[in-house]
Structures are given as C-alpha cells and as structure tokens.
Design a protein around this motif. Structure first.
Motif, short mmCIF file in Angstrom:
data_model
loop_
_atom_site.label_atom_id
_atom_site.label_comp_id
_atom_site.label_asym_id
_atom_site.label_seq_id
_atom_site.Cartn_x
_atom_site.Cartn_y
_atom_site.Cartn_z
N MET A 130 0.83 -1.20 0.00
CA MET A 130 0.00 0.00 0.00
C MET A 130 0.87 1.26 0.00
O MET A 130 0.61 2.22 -0.74
N TRP A 187 2.51 1.76 -3.36
CA TRP A 187 1.48 2.25 -4.29
C TRP A 187 1.19 3.73 -4.05
O TRP A 187 1.15 4.53 -5.00
N ALA A 188 1.02 4.10 -2.80
CA ALA A 188 0.72 5.50 -2.49
C ALA A 188 1.83 6.40 -3.00
O ALA A 188 1.58 7.48 -3.55
N LYS A 212 1.83 6.47 -6.95
CA LYS A 212 0.67 7.11 -7.57
C LYS A 212 0.35 8.47 -6.97
O LYS A 212 -0.63 9.11 -7.37
N GLU A 222 -0.90 8.92 -4.09
CA GLU A 222 -2.14 8.78 -3.30
C GLU A 222 -1.98 9.39 -1.91
O GLU A 222 -0.87 9.42 -1.35
N LEU A 240 -9.16 -0.47 -0.40
CA LEU A 240 -8.33 0.23 -1.37
C LEU A 240 -8.49 -0.42 -2.74
O LEU A 240 -8.82 -1.60 -2.82
N ASP A 261 -6.87 -1.78 -6.36
CA ASP A 261 -5.69 -2.62 -6.62
C ASP A 261 -4.41 -1.80 -6.36
O ASP A 261 -4.17 -0.80 -7.03
N THR A 262 -3.66 -2.21 -5.38
CA THR A 262 -2.47 -1.43 -5.04
C THR A 262 -1.19 -2.05 -5.59
O THR A 262 -0.09 -1.66 -5.20
N SER A 263 -1.33 -3.00 -6.48
CA SER A 263 -0.10 -3.64 -6.95
C SER A 263 0.67 -2.71 -7.87
O SER A 263 0.14 -2.16 -8.83
#
Lengths: 261, 261, 261, 261
Positions: free
Chosen positions: B20, B23-24, B27, B29, B220, B222-224
């Motif tokens: 996560m 990913w954050a 991206k 996020e 959440l 898809d955090t891949s």
C-alpha cells in the motif's frame, strides 16, 4: 544476543523510560536524542524501542525529508529549530542537522564551504541549546561493513524491507571510507564538552539498543518523581455493554478454531 | 486470540501494508486513517501495528494536544487541516476532529451550539477532502465496559501503563452512557456515503487490529505496483571494518554468559 | 523637517530601496532589519516607509504577539528563527528578540537569569546568522521623553491613535530610567563587530526615517543589478472594455462636483 | 478624483476602520477581506489604505507565492486555511484561493478538472467559514483595458514600478478576453448568498478605494464599542533626556537650511 534476554532487560529499561517521561513532564524538562549512523545501523528500531511505552503526545520523532527550495535558502539550522521541544517534551531525531556533515558532504549535495561553515557553527549552536537547558544526547550507531552487508542482503531478500534500499544506499556502499572520513572530521569538530558524541556498537542491534538506552538513562539526573495518586473508585454497577444502534461492528477477521484465545 | 496466530496473520498483512505504501508513493495517493474510540479501546496499538513496517518519512501519526488560545479562536478544523497529507503520504489520526463530538461534548468543553455546528459541518468538510482525492477511513474501535474495566485495572496495576490514566478517564468511566449517546449522535450526523464509519470490535485487541487492517486493505483499489528493480552489485572487496580514531564505542550493556547470541 | 523636503528625499531613497530589493532577489541575498526603541519612537512609520515600494511577496514584517504557553517552554529564539528570511527576502522586525532585554526585563516578565542568559547568547546567535550570510541591521530609534510625551498626548487626543496606548505604555512612562539602564546593559552585551547597533535620533521622525534608510543603504555593498529588459509589444487593437454579465460594479462613493478629477 | 478630496474622505473612513478593529478585538470577531482583480487594478494600494491606521499585530496581509511541491500535493485550500484569522484578527488576502479560477486556469497551471473541482468546492468551503462566524468579504476590483494599459505604461516608465511587470502580466495582456470569461465563470460558480462578490470600479483608484472601504464598513453590524478609559496621570517631573553612554546617534541625513522644520 538472545531475544528472550533482550526482552527481559528491555522491560526493565522501559520502566525507567516511563519514569523519565514522568519526570520530564513534572519538571518541564526538554530532552533531545539525536541518532546518527550508517544505513542499516539501527536508528529506526531504537526509536521504536524508546517510544514503545511513552505518551505519543509527549514524545515525537523528527525525520525530515530533503529540504524544499524555500528551506534551502534559509539558515541551515532553521528547519531543525522548528522541531525543538517545549517544556516536558522528548524529541527523537532520526538523522538530524548532521546530514550536512555526512550524506550531503559525501554525495556532494553541499559545497565544501557549506560543510565547513556547518562544522564551525555546530558547537556554538548546540551550546546555545544546552545552556538554555535542553538535554542533548548525540548517538552514533556503529556497525561494520560486514554487518551492514548482511542487513542489505536481508533487505534485498525481504519484501517487507526492500523499500529501505535507496539509490543513496547503493552509492554509500562504495563510499564506506569516505563516510568514515567524514564522520571522523565531524567528530573532530563537534565532539564537545557540552554536547559529546557517544558511539554505540550496533553490530548486535539488540545489544546496541540496550546499551544506548542504558547510557541515556544513566546520564540523566535523578528522575524519580512520585507518581500521582490515582483515586480509582469502584464502578458501582455491572459494567455496561456497548449499544450500537445505527452501525454494527463489521465481521471479525476469520480465524481458525485453533487460533482463538 | 493467540499471540502466535496473531503474529502470523499480521505478517501477511504487513506485506500488503508495505505494498500500500509503495502504491501511495508511486501514484501520489493520500490516505487518512482516523482512529476513534473510548479510552483503552486500542488506538495506539493499532497505529503501531500499521506503522511498524512503513517508512516513517512517508507515514505520520497526528496526536494533537489540547488547542492553544490562538487555535481556540480559529475555525475549528484549521489545526487539523494543517496535518492533512501531501501526495504519497499516509496520515494516522490518533483521535481527530471528532473530539468535539465526544470528549468536548460530554465533558462540557464545547457549547451545544459548537457541537451542533461541528456535526453539521463534518459531512461537508469530509466531502471536500474525499472529492479532492484523499482516501479517508474512519474507524470506531469498540469495547464493552467490562473489557475497559479490565484494561483500566491493568493500567492501574502496571507502572508502565499508569500514565495512561488521566482525570478525564476517571470522569469518562462514570459517563459511559453519555459517551454512548454522544457517539450515536455523531454516527447519525457523520456516517455518510462518501465517508462512512466502520465499527470494529476491539474486545479482543489482536483480533481487532487484524480486522481493521484487513478492512482498510480491502477497501483500497488494486495497489499492486511493480517493485523497482534494485541492481545490487557485489561489493568487490572484503567488507571494511569500522575505524574510530577519536572516539570508541562505549562498553556494552552487561550480559550474562547465557544471554549472548 | 518639512514635509515637502522629506517627500523629495524619500523618493530618492525609494529608488535605492527598489534597487536593493532587485539585487536581493537576483543574488539570493537575505536582509534582516531590526527596529527597537521606546514606544512612540517611530518603528511602525519607518517600516511603512521601507515597504512602500517593495514587492510584498519579497518583504515581510514580523510583529510577534506575546508568546503562547508552548512557545514559552521553548528555546527563547525558536519562535523568531521561524521568521528568518529565505534567499531573496527582506524581513523587518517590529520589535524582536530584544524584547527580553527591554520590556520583559523592566516589567518583570523574565527572570534575571533569563535576561542574563539571553544577553550572553545574543552575540553568538547573531554571529551564526551573519556568518551564514544574513545581512543583519539593528537600529535603535531614539527619542527624548519630551518628544515622547508630545506623542503620547497626541495619541490620547487623536481617536485614530488612541489604540496605540496600552497599559504597558503607561507603566513604561514612569520607568523611563529603568528602560535607559536596560538599554545600556543591552548595548554593552550585544553591540558587536559582526552585529553592531546603530542609534538614530528620532526626535524628528521624518528626519529619523531618512537617516535610517540612508544608513541602511550605505552599508550594503554595491547593489546595482541591471534591470531585466522588458519587451513590451504594442497591444495591436483598441483597448477592450470590461464586460460584466452577472454582476455590475456597485455605485461609487458619492462625491461632490468639485471633488471629481 | 482629486487628491485633497480623497484624503479628506479617507480620513473619515479611517476613523471607522479603527473602530472596526476595536470592535473586532473586543468581540473576538474575525474578518477576512479578499481582493481580486486584474493586474494593476489596485489591490496593493487598497490594502495599504486599510492597514494604514490599524495595529499590525491585529491585521495581517496574506500574499502567497507560488506553491511548493509539498503544497501542490495537498488539498488545494490547505495552504490558505493556515492563514485564516483567530478571534479578533483581520486578514487581507492579496489574491487568494481564487488564483485557481483566474491565472491558473488561463495560463494552464491547473487542469480543467482541477478548476472544475475548485469551482464546485468554493461555495461549500466558504459556507463553512461563514457559518463558523468568519465575516468574509470578496471584492473584485475592476478596470478597463484602457486604464490598465495606462498603468502598465506607467510601470514601464517608472523605475519604482518596473518590478511590478512580470512575464505573466505580458501574457495576461493578450488574454484579456480569456480572463474575462474565466472571471464570469468564477462569478457564476461562486457568487453565493453567504459569500457574494462585490465588484468595485477601480478605473479611478482613489474613488475605488473609498467605494470599497465604505461598502465594507456598511456591511458590518454596529461596531460601536466604547473606548476604554485611559487614565493618564501627569508625568510629575520634567521630561527626561536620553542618555547614551556607549553609543551615540549617527549623524543626521544632511538637510539644506530651507528644509528644516
């Protein structure tokens, strides 16, 4: 060292750390603990060990990212000064103003003039804080390259730790000697009577943590403060149940039979 | 639930939490997790579980103390807004703006008008954040008074936990029902489609933590994100030893023979 | 001095001040101007004169109110450090850290130990800023009690100025000598080679302003920086009128016939 | 309009502005005045006129520079919220959050989605502030291109004003119509009952300032607050002279005979 022994000793230290926090609050003491050292040395784990039992409203960690453009134009210490403790607070610096003498110097993010000025200003800067009553502890967590390589390999292999590997780490690895030289120059300029460095061997991280915390506690004055009496009347009725009207708890994480308490 | 099972499940979740965070960061996020609940519910422990494996430069806890006089004169949300995340950040609120609907209301620190205004503004305020792209998760950690009393008793008995008992706690204990009513009014006013509350049963704290983290991850997208390839060349020479000239490591914390690794 | 002569000289100085600002921006210079002096001396008017022509995004005034409880627990300089300039900025302090040596000392808001520590730290603190490249100017605006009494009387009589009279002023008036002594002690401790005080006679405020600004400009190095060429093409069409659809300008402030331009 | 008439009317308004400030302080009122308009419209001069007589510790100007990278990643309103007033304060915004609907939109610094989101959020955002008791005034200072061209020409010719010309201005000049359209869209989306826009004709800047300040004052409730009685005892001795021991005032700015008062 062995985990069990570590946990046993740590718990004893935790009682003293909690006492330290009570003392700081009661007396309005301000404590700053700086943690420096090579990557993988064990700064983060030490911070977690110190914080584990203390009120998060009283004890903060400061882990600054790279400076913004505005910050780069300011007096170098300015963005660190903003995080110094008020009365009763304990602040742990996960890296600190010493970045300038370490990574910034070796990687060329600061000019030689900037590094020289920094090294010249540090003793004065720290003296002002200490004379103002801030208790400043500066720790260098030491590990050999052998231990470091093992930890890097572990980070590489462990998806939980992979993010800890940065391009800077990779570069740092081939500059082990430059970092050594930078550190020695830093010690030469900034190890002072009022704010000495303490080197702690972190080749064994558990042992390192115990050693550092023991040292920190030993260097404080008598921190004994009588605990406030807590008057705790009986509840006087059967405990009440929770009573949700609008919303209900979501289903539990699914457990196997044998996993239940 | 049992410790071993807990640790096993937690480790699996930690892999996802690390994912996560990656990913954050990749991206841009922004994630906000609010933790509310009665004293002893388990907010602090949950925060430590979430933070355990994540970069402290990416994930912050916000645990504000009581407002200053200047802050009391400001728009109520102002001092919270200052801590909202920037792109790539995860912020955990250990208590939050909902103080006004709970402790401030029950203990009389806010007027009825202030509470009403707060409850009226929250959905709008949160909608602005959510529409701006902030992922907002609001958790209520629930425990019965029976569990709470046990934990209070434990705090009373355990010097490591005594500091957690405040005069406010003692008062809160005799106002269990008022807090229940305040919470229900809060849910009625602030459980919205865009920012719903999630109640998690924390009568078993380990199980509560797994449940909460599982829920967070499930909600959440898809955090891949593919991990960046780390090119890790061989060192090319024997690992270097540390070489301290000016300062030497201080003596280790003393260990018994059997305690060594 | 006469208003016309003042305005004429001031305008000439304004050209240089604008040049100073252009230079600061081009070279990343940081300028701090401290204004101290008794009440009514003329600090506010001087600040307005300096600011009059300069970009407000480049030049800030710092006029701090009394410290909050959190600030009182911090290193004394901390809340001032937060306002130091970044590259290209000019900061004017309307009163400053020297409060501790003046009003706080005389009125008993600081202990003798705090004052002594402050006086001992100032030269070091200021040297750090100056060595870092900040250009620091410290002005003491001087006026006799006769002039001060006249200005107090004016404030008392003029509803536009009445708010400037505070209980502290009234007290200060009967402590003229204590303030004199405090100032002399302050000069003795803090007039240094790297950050000297400059006393300017403000018995005539217009003359004082010209004197101060002239001194400030004279002590800067050559600030000439070529103006950027502004390429300003012809508009190429008749100027467009404003075109409001939804909203129309409100009616003008009513003017008599003879008042129109 | 004529200067003399302007100054006469302005002085009358200054009395009311001083009264407004006294009222705000006594009642804990918070006042926000937003000034928007094309370049050269007269925002800066209006701010100076409002500030001229008011305590700088009570009345602040907010003129933010372009956002930093961290700020760009945050909720758009976050960096503005940080500057909202506390009880008793008056804050003047020299440009404001409306940048997004003007320069950012026309110059392409914000995406269409960002602008749409902004326009959708503004009424809600402002309603929260107004409902919280903040008195919010939004002024659009209007000038025709003819007046604007004259002022640009003046800036070009006057070394004291040249710095006001930026590359953005030059671009804005050829996009007069796009700015008009952007403004109309902004009015359509953000002119609300709780926070209406007020357009003031600034083709004559003096008249514009009087009109704006008159409007501001008229829209406040009764601000009359009795002035605190100031007890002002006679000094009781001849006024004391200044007595400098260490340092003497520097020589005055040189004046010709005829220039002296």
């Amino acid at each position: 060292m062995k985990r069990e022994a570590y946990e046993q000793h740590l718990e004893a230290l935790e009682h003293e750390l909690v006492g330290m926090a009570r003392w700081a609050k009661a007396k309005g003491e301000r404590i700053v603990v700086l943690l420096e050292g090579r990557d993988t040395a064990g700064k983060g784990g030490t911070i977690k060990a110190i914080l584990a039992r203390i009120n998060p409203r009283q004890c903060r960690t400061v882990a600054l990212s790279k400076p913004s453009e505005v910050e780069r134009g300011q007096w170098y210490f300015q963005r660190y000064v903003a995080h110094l403790p008020t009365a009763g607070e304990i602040v742990l610096f996960d890296r600190s103003w010493y970045n300038r003498a370490g990574v910034e110097r070796v990687m060329g993010f600061a000019t030689a003039e900037q590094v020289d000025l920094f090294l010249a200003q540090v003793p004065t800067f720290e003296k002002m804080l200490v004379d103002d009553g801030i208790r400043l502890f500066k720790y260098w967590l030491s590990c050999d390259q052998e231990a470091q390589e093992e930890r890097f390999a572990e980070r590489l292999a462990d998806p939980l730790k992979r993010w800890k590997l940065s391009p800077i780490d990779i570069a740092a690895r081939t500059k082990f000697d430059e970092y050594t030289k930078a550190r020695e120059a830093m010690f030469a300029a900034t190890h002072s009577d009022h704010a000495p460095w303490t080197v702690v061997d972190y080749n064994d991280q558990r042992l390192g943590r115990l050693t550092l915390i023991r040292d920190l506690l030993d260097r404080l004055p008598d921190t004994s403060v009588p605990e406030e009496e807590v008057v705790w009347p009986a509840l006087g009725h059967s405990p009440l149940g929770e009573d949700f009207e609008r919303l209900q708890p979501i289903p539990h994480f699914p457990l196997g039979e044998a996993e239940r308490g």
